[in-house]
Design a protein around this motif. Structure first.
Motif, PDB file in Angstrom:
ATOM      1  N   ALA A  73       0.419 -42.156   0.503  1.00  0.00           N
ATOM      2  CA  ALA A  73      -0.230 -40.853   0.329  1.00  0.00           C
ATOM      3  C   ALA A  73      -1.753 -40.989   0.278  1.00  0.00           C
ATOM      4  O   ALA A  73      -2.466 -39.990   0.229  1.00  0.00           O
ATOM      5  CB  ALA A  73       0.268 -40.181  -0.949  1.00  0.00           C
ATOM      6  N   ARG A  74      -2.231 -42.237   0.255  1.00  0.00           N
ATOM      7  CA  ARG A  74      -3.664 -42.549   0.186  1.00  0.00           C
ATOM      8  C   ARG A  74      -4.282 -42.006  -1.098  1.00  0.00           C
ATOM      9  O   ARG A  74      -5.421 -41.543  -1.122  1.00  0.00           O
ATOM     10  CB  ARG A  74      -4.399 -42.054   1.423  1.00  0.00           C
ATOM     11  CG  ARG A  74      -3.774 -42.638   2.690  1.00  0.00           C
ATOM     12  CD  ARG A  74      -4.555 -42.610   3.947  1.00  0.00           C
ATOM     13  NE  ARG A  74      -5.982 -42.661   3.878  1.00  0.00           N
ATOM     14  CZ  ARG A  74      -6.707 -43.784   3.729  1.00  0.00           C
ATOM     15  NH1 ARG A  74      -6.117 -44.932   3.613  1.00  0.00           N
ATOM     16  NH2 ARG A  74      -8.016 -43.723   3.711  1.00  0.00           N
ATOM     17  N   ASP A  75      -3.525 -42.098  -2.181  1.00  0.00           N
ATOM     18  CA  ASP A  75      -3.964 -41.640  -3.498  1.00  0.00           C
ATOM     19  C   ASP A  75      -4.477 -42.850  -4.267  1.00  0.00           C
ATOM     20  O   ASP A  75      -3.726 -43.532  -4.964  1.00  0.00           O
ATOM     21  CB  ASP A  75      -2.802 -40.967  -4.220  1.00  0.00           C
ATOM     22  CG  ASP A  75      -3.183 -40.388  -5.573  1.00  0.00           C
ATOM     23  OD1 ASP A  75      -4.251 -40.756  -6.126  1.00  0.00           O
ATOM     24  OD2 ASP A  75      -2.405 -39.565  -6.078  1.00  0.00           O
ATOM     25  N   ARG A  76      -5.758 -43.128  -4.112  1.00  0.00           N
ATOM     26  CA  ARG A  76      -6.371 -44.339  -4.682  1.00  0.00           C
ATOM     27  C   ARG A  76      -6.155 -44.438  -6.195  1.00  0.00           C
ATOM     28  O   ARG A  76      -5.816 -45.495  -6.707  1.00  0.00           O
ATOM     29  CB  ARG A  76      -7.862 -44.354  -4.342  1.00  0.00           C
ATOM     30  CG  ARG A  76      -8.561 -45.616  -4.745  1.00  0.00           C
ATOM     31  CD  ARG A  76     -10.070 -45.543  -4.415  1.00  0.00           C
ATOM     32  NE  ARG A  76     -10.667 -46.827  -4.590  1.00  0.00           N
ATOM     33  CZ  ARG A  76     -10.835 -47.715  -3.626  1.00  0.00           C
ATOM     34  NH1 ARG A  76     -10.452 -47.444  -2.403  1.00  0.00           N
ATOM     35  NH2 ARG A  76     -11.383 -48.884  -3.871  1.00  0.00           N
ATOM     36  N   GLN A  77      -6.366 -43.351  -6.896  1.00  0.00           N
ATOM     37  CA  GLN A  77      -6.218 -43.376  -8.356  1.00  0.00           C
ATOM     38  C   GLN A  77      -4.788 -43.752  -8.752  1.00  0.00           C
ATOM     39  O   GLN A  77      -4.581 -44.595  -9.623  1.00  0.00           O
ATOM     40  CB  GLN A  77      -6.601 -42.016  -8.937  1.00  0.00           C
ATOM     41  CG  GLN A  77      -6.571 -41.989 -10.448  1.00  0.00           C
ATOM     42  CD  GLN A  77      -7.043 -40.649 -10.993  1.00  0.00           C
ATOM     43  OE1 GLN A  77      -7.357 -39.722 -10.260  1.00  0.00           O
ATOM     44  NE2 GLN A  77      -7.083 -40.554 -12.310  1.00  0.00           N
ATOM     45  N   ALA A  78      -3.810 -43.154  -8.105  1.00  0.00           N
ATOM     46  CA  ALA A  78      -2.410 -43.462  -8.423  1.00  0.00           C
ATOM     47  C   ALA A  78      -2.062 -44.890  -8.024  1.00  0.00           C
ATOM     48  O   ALA A  78      -1.324 -45.577  -8.743  1.00  0.00           O
ATOM     49  CB  ALA A  78      -1.473 -42.471  -7.733  1.00  0.00           C
ATOM     50  N   VAL A  79      -2.594 -45.357  -6.890  1.00  0.00           N
ATOM     51  CA  VAL A  79      -2.325 -46.733  -6.456  1.00  0.00           C
ATOM     52  C   VAL A  79      -2.746 -47.707  -7.549  1.00  0.00           C
ATOM     53  O   VAL A  79      -1.980 -48.596  -7.949  1.00  0.00           O
ATOM     54  CB  VAL A  79      -3.054 -47.058  -5.126  1.00  0.00           C
ATOM     55  CG1 VAL A  79      -3.098 -48.557  -4.867  1.00  0.00           C
ATOM     56  CG2 VAL A  79      -2.380 -46.347  -3.968  1.00  0.00           C
ATOM     57  N   PHE A  80      -3.951 -47.541  -8.067  1.00  0.00           N
ATOM     58  CA  PHE A  80      -4.437 -48.494  -9.063  1.00  0.00           C
ATOM     59  C   PHE A  80      -3.769 -48.307 -10.417  1.00  0.00           C
ATOM     60  O   PHE A  80      -3.575 -49.275 -11.150  1.00  0.00           O
ATOM     61  CB  PHE A  80      -5.963 -48.473  -9.144  1.00  0.00           C
ATOM     62  CG  PHE A  80      -6.556 -49.224  -7.997  1.00  0.00           C
ATOM     63  CD1 PHE A  80      -6.592 -50.608  -8.004  1.00  0.00           C
ATOM     64  CD2 PHE A  80      -7.009 -48.552  -6.885  1.00  0.00           C
ATOM     65  CE1 PHE A  80      -7.085 -51.311  -6.923  1.00  0.00           C
ATOM     66  CE2 PHE A  80      -7.513 -49.250  -5.793  1.00  0.00           C
ATOM     67  CZ  PHE A  80      -7.560 -50.646  -5.820  1.00  0.00           C
ATOM     68  N   ARG A  81      -3.359 -47.089 -10.746  1.00  0.00           N
ATOM     69  CA  ARG A  81      -2.598 -46.878 -11.982  1.00  0.00           C
ATOM     70  C   ARG A  81      -1.264 -47.620 -11.906  1.00  0.00           C
ATOM     71  O   ARG A  81      -0.898 -48.354 -12.818  1.00  0.00           O
ATOM     72  CB  ARG A  81      -2.384 -45.388 -12.236  1.00  0.00           C
ATOM     73  CG  ARG A  81      -1.665 -45.116 -13.563  1.00  0.00           C
ATOM     74  CD  ARG A  81      -1.454 -43.640 -13.839  1.00  0.00           C
ATOM     75  NE  ARG A  81      -0.522 -43.053 -12.889  1.00  0.00           N
ATOM     76  CZ  ARG A  81      -0.837 -42.160 -11.960  1.00  0.00           C
ATOM     77  NH1 ARG A  81      -2.066 -41.720 -11.834  1.00  0.00           N
ATOM     78  NH2 ARG A  81       0.078 -41.683 -11.151  1.00  0.00           N
ATOM     79  N   HIS A  82      -0.556 -47.469 -10.780  1.00  0.00           N
ATOM     80  CA  HIS A  82       0.741 -48.141 -10.631  1.00  0.00           C
ATOM     81  C   HIS A  82       0.573 -49.656 -10.541  1.00  0.00           C
ATOM     82  O   HIS A  82       1.374 -50.401 -11.114  1.00  0.00           O
ATOM     83  CB  HIS A  82       1.486 -47.610  -9.406  1.00  0.00           C
ATOM     84  CG  HIS A  82       1.870 -46.181  -9.525  1.00  0.00           C
ATOM     85  ND1 HIS A  82       2.612 -45.676 -10.576  1.00  0.00           N
ATOM     86  CD2 HIS A  82       1.604 -45.120  -8.731  1.00  0.00           C
ATOM     87  CE1 HIS A  82       2.789 -44.375 -10.418  1.00  0.00           C
ATOM     88  NE2 HIS A  82       2.179 -44.016  -9.310  1.00  0.00           N
TER      89      HIS A  82
END
Length: 186
Positions: A73-82
């Motif tokens: 989804a190219r959701d940088r914030q969520a990528v780094f949270r996960h």
């Protein structure tokens, strides 16, 4: 799920209901255990997705799916949270690497098909994916170009070498750096 929740005087919001099923893998015993935990903590009333995320155990496998979905989804914030959650749970950086690599490889196939004007659902299905993950992959393919994915794959090749000791970097740091570069590229 709602019937089991009703027995515990809980009202599940639709997104919370779906998330509970996702994290338990539809295992009825696990669903019951998590509903008991929610009832004990919350008492009666409405259960939101925030309650599921805060109170229910999420397996590393599901966290990796969350990571690859966020990457797609190219959701940088969520990528780094996960990614942070996975590493905090002591998931091996190599395991995360392999999951990201597989997801990007699958995206390469679907994006290439899209850029050639072919059926993306057919390309996703040819990867052996079930309909739901195939649809997700087809949807995510709109967020990428084949050229960007080729660069991401090269970064993953470099990460593979780093994880095997090419550079003197902690594996978790090498993974985080590579993911940051991938998010900037694709």
């Amino acid at each position: 799920v709602q019937k089991m929740a009703d027995e515990r005087h809980l009202k599940m919001e639709p997104r919370a209901d779906r998330r509970l099923v996702t994290i338990t893998g539809s295992n009825q015993r696990a669903i019951l255990g998590e509903l008991d935990k929610l009832a004990t903590y919350l008492g009666r009333g409405k259960v939101g997705i925030e309650d599921i995320e805060e109170l229910c155990w999420v397996s590393p496998e599901v966290r990796i799916w969350d990571l690859t979905d966020s990457l797609g989804a190219r959701d940088r914030q969520a990528v780094f949270r996960h990614l942070e959650e996975l590493l905090a749970d002591r998931t091996a950086p190599a395991a995360v690497f392999f999951s990201i690599a597989k997801h990007l490889r699958n995206l390469c196939v679907v994006v290439s098909a899209r850029e050639r004007g072919e059926d993306v659902m057919g390309a996703a299905a040819e990867l052996g994916l079930k309909p739901f993950p195939a649809r997700k992959l087809a949807d995510q393919s709109r967020n990428f170009t084949a050229a960007g994915l080729r660069q991401a794959v090269q970064l993953l090749a470099d990460l593979d070498a780093d994880l095997k000791g090419r550079r003197d970097l902690r594996p978790d740091l090498a993974l985080e750096m590579a993911v940051a570069q991938i998010m900037d590229l694709v």
